[in-house]
Design a protein around this motif. Sequence first.
Motif, PDB file in Angstrom:
ATOM      1  N   SER A  94       0.871  -1.173   0.000  1.00  0.00           N
ATOM      2  CA  SER A  94       0.000   0.000   0.000  1.00  0.00           C
ATOM      3  C   SER A  94       0.905   1.218   0.000  1.00  0.00           C
ATOM      4  N   VAL A  95       0.644   2.134  -0.917  1.00  0.00           N
ATOM      5  CA  VAL A  95       1.536   3.282  -1.097  1.00  0.00           C
ATOM      6  C   VAL A  95       0.756   4.578  -0.958  1.00  0.00           C
ATOM      7  N   ARG A 100      -5.129   5.537  -4.690  1.00  0.00           N
ATOM      8  CA  ARG A 100      -5.423   4.166  -5.051  1.00  0.00           C
ATOM      9  C   ARG A 100      -5.694   3.436  -3.746  1.00  0.00           C
ATOM     10  N   ARG A 101      -6.915   3.116  -3.505  1.00  0.00           N
ATOM     11  CA  ARG A 101      -7.275   2.604  -2.192  1.00  0.00           C
ATOM     12  C   ARG A 101      -7.083   1.110  -2.058  1.00  0.00           C
ATOM     13  N   ALA A 102      -6.769   0.459  -3.147  1.00  0.00           N
ATOM     14  CA  ALA A 102      -6.616  -0.991  -3.116  1.00  0.00           C
ATOM     15  C   ALA A 102      -5.167  -1.362  -2.869  1.00  0.00           C
ATOM     16  N   LEU A 103      -4.962  -2.487  -2.208  1.00  0.00           N
ATOM     17  CA  LEU A 103      -3.632  -3.059  -2.102  1.00  0.00           C
ATOM     18  C   LEU A 103      -3.229  -3.631  -3.463  1.00  0.00           C
ATOM     19  N   PHE A 105      -1.095  -6.600  -5.168  1.00  0.00           N
ATOM     20  CA  PHE A 105      -0.625  -7.921  -4.773  1.00  0.00           C
ATOM     21  C   PHE A 105       0.399  -8.481  -5.738  1.00  0.00           C
TER      22      PHE A 105
END
Lengths: 115, 113
Positions: A94-95, A100-103, A105
């Motif tokens: 997570s940055v 961008r709310r998604a991790l 993978f």
Amino acid sequence: AQSVTQLDSQVPVFEEAPVELRCNYSSSVSVYLFWYVQYPNQGLQLLLKYLSGSTLVKGINGFEAEFNKSQTSFHLRKPSVHISDTAEYFCAVSVPPAGRRALTFGSGTRLQVQP
Amino acid sequence: DVKVTQSSRYLVKRTGEKVFLECVQDMDHENMFWYRQDPGLGLRLIYFSYDVKMKEKGDIPEGYSVSREKKERFSLILESASTNQTSMYLCASRLTGVNTEAFFGQGTRLTVV
């Protein structure tokens, strides 16, 4: 954009042996890192996470991971594996900012523990 | 115990059918996500929602749409199912915040024949 690379798609290991699952990330800013485990036909559950502070993070089921900023790595380790550790393991990042709310993978590493 | 619940574990649908995958979370999370999981490709983001009636495309939105009419519920819609949409679909939710973890449902294994 950030990305996550899991270097091994499969890792076979004998029961009671140590294991390391490798994860590298690319990001020009600080990151938050996660390891998830997925047992057969189940969803993902969190093993551990690195947010800040100590670079050695302990998680559930005897797993730990070490954050190495200079090598942009977050490898997962366990000193002695059990048959029940057979599963797929995913590294995620997570940055900031949180636009961008998604991790994001990695492609996953299948750990196969043999008796 | 916090929970993300997907309505079906296994689904078999015919090519051309309209398919609904439902997901409900009980954690009052603002953000909800649909991922697709395929061997060797990891988890790929299809769509996510950060509020009721709000949605954003992820990395592979083609062939999918979503609906979020209530905070706790997020639906994935396959307008006209195709065989290349056979996959494992995972729903997740997450609090807003870059350092928060995502919570996942059990997954729906969809087969399109």
